[in-house]
Write an enzyme that holds these catalytic residues in place. Structure first.
Site, mmCIF file in Angstrom:
data_model
loop_
_atom_site.group_PDB
_atom_site.id
_atom_site.type_symbol
_atom_site.label_atom_id
_atom_site.label_comp_id
_atom_site.label_asym_id
_atom_site.label_seq_id
_atom_site.Cartn_x
_atom_site.Cartn_y
_atom_site.Cartn_z
ATOM 1 N N HIS A 191 29.163 -4.664 33.977
ATOM 2 C CA HIS A 191 28.395 -5.050 32.786
ATOM 3 C C HIS A 191 26.921 -5.096 33.176
ATOM 4 O O HIS A 191 26.493 -5.975 33.922
ATOM 5 C CB HIS A 191 28.861 -6.419 32.289
ATOM 6 N N GLU B 195 30.021 -1.658 30.571
ATOM 7 C CA GLU B 195 29.871 -2.637 29.500
ATOM 8 C C GLU B 195 28.386 -2.873 29.266
ATOM 9 O O GLU B 195 27.616 -3.010 30.226
ATOM 10 C CB GLU B 195 30.552 -3.955 29.874
ATOM 11 N N HIS C 236 39.316 -10.355 29.438
ATOM 12 C CA HIS C 236 38.528 -11.585 29.446
ATOM 13 C C HIS C 236 39.422 -12.788 29.740
ATOM 14 O O HIS C 236 40.313 -13.127 28.981
ATOM 15 C CB HIS C 236 37.766 -11.838 28.147
#
Length: 249
Positions: free
Chosen positions: A43, A70, A190
């Site tokens: 990310h 991400e 997640h």
């Protein structure tokens, strides 16, 4: 059978805690692949709190599986993605004050802004996934955006009490079925751990689970390759729970 995408952001977190050059997440991505990772996820946040631009550039050159980038839905990030050309872009919400991503992207409210970004990336051959909560309104908006993939947010399931987990699992399972009915391909992630991953891995049509923190934490004790092997074994062979009719957590 779901595949495993290993998120290596937390390797970079350790490096950035001291503003030094180690540990470098790039060789750790190689170790994750040697352990059986089917893909590497990073990310690149707007504030660059962990993964840096050079990490993404080097990973694009060295990752031999799949690189999933991400990023926030901003013009800056779209330009970076177009330059790097990862194997997939996952658009996620960002708040500077958050420790980690707190919920799904509100695609329904941001559809007019997201659609041209999705189109631009996909025209360059970069598949786009949208990180969303398992809600029909959001999934329909994802379909309308032109994206071909969704990543279902599993944080509420991961944070739920033992008594509440079956209900949260049912919600995600229904969301996955709805997404597939809409013609979307389904990933999830997640908050997933060695203790709770199996029920999610057993959801019909689940294609990939993106998991990071728990693998890096386990790696402190057993090394990254072994930590990845252990997680992949759980995903590939989830045990069934006779009480709930789904995999054991």
């Amino acid at each position: 059978m779901a595949s495993l995408g290993v998120n290596i952001d937390h390797i970079a977190n350790i490096r950035q805690a001291r503003r030094t050059v180690e540990p470098d997440p790039v060789p750790f991505a190689m170790l994750a692949e040697l352990g059986g990772a089917d893909g590497i996820t990073v990310h690149l946040r707007e504030d660059r709190r962990h993964i840096q631009d050079r990490d993404v550039q080097l990973l694009r050159q060295t990752v031999r599986s799949r690189l999933n980038l991400e990023m926030a839905a901003t013009q800056e990030m779209v330009e970076i993605a177009l330059a790097v050309e990862p194997d997939m872009v996952t658009l996620v919400p960002e708040k500077r004050e958050e420790v980690t991503t707190e919920g799904g992207l509100d695609v329904a409210a941001q559809l007019s802004g997201l659609t041209p970004m999705v189109e631009r990336l996909q025209q360059r051959g970069i598949p786009v996934s949208l990180f969303v909560d398992a809600e029909t309104t959001q999934l329909e908006a994802c379909r309308n955006s032109g994206a071909h993939w969704v990543e279902l947010h599993t944080g509420t399931y991961a944070d739920a009490s033992w008594a509440d987990q079956p209900g949260q699992l049912a919600r995600i399972t229904e969301g996955a079925a709805t997404a597939r009915h809409l013609g979307l391909r389904v990933n999830a992630g997640h908050g997933l751990t060695y203790q709770n991953v199996e029920p999610i891995a057993a959801i019909p049509g689940m294609e990939e689970l993106n998991i990071g923190h728990t693998i890096v934490a386990r790696a402190v004790a057993v090394g990254l390759q072994q930590a990845v092997r252990e997680m992949k074994a759980l995903i590939q062979n989830p045990r069934l729970d006779p009480l709930f009719g789904h995999a054991l957590g």
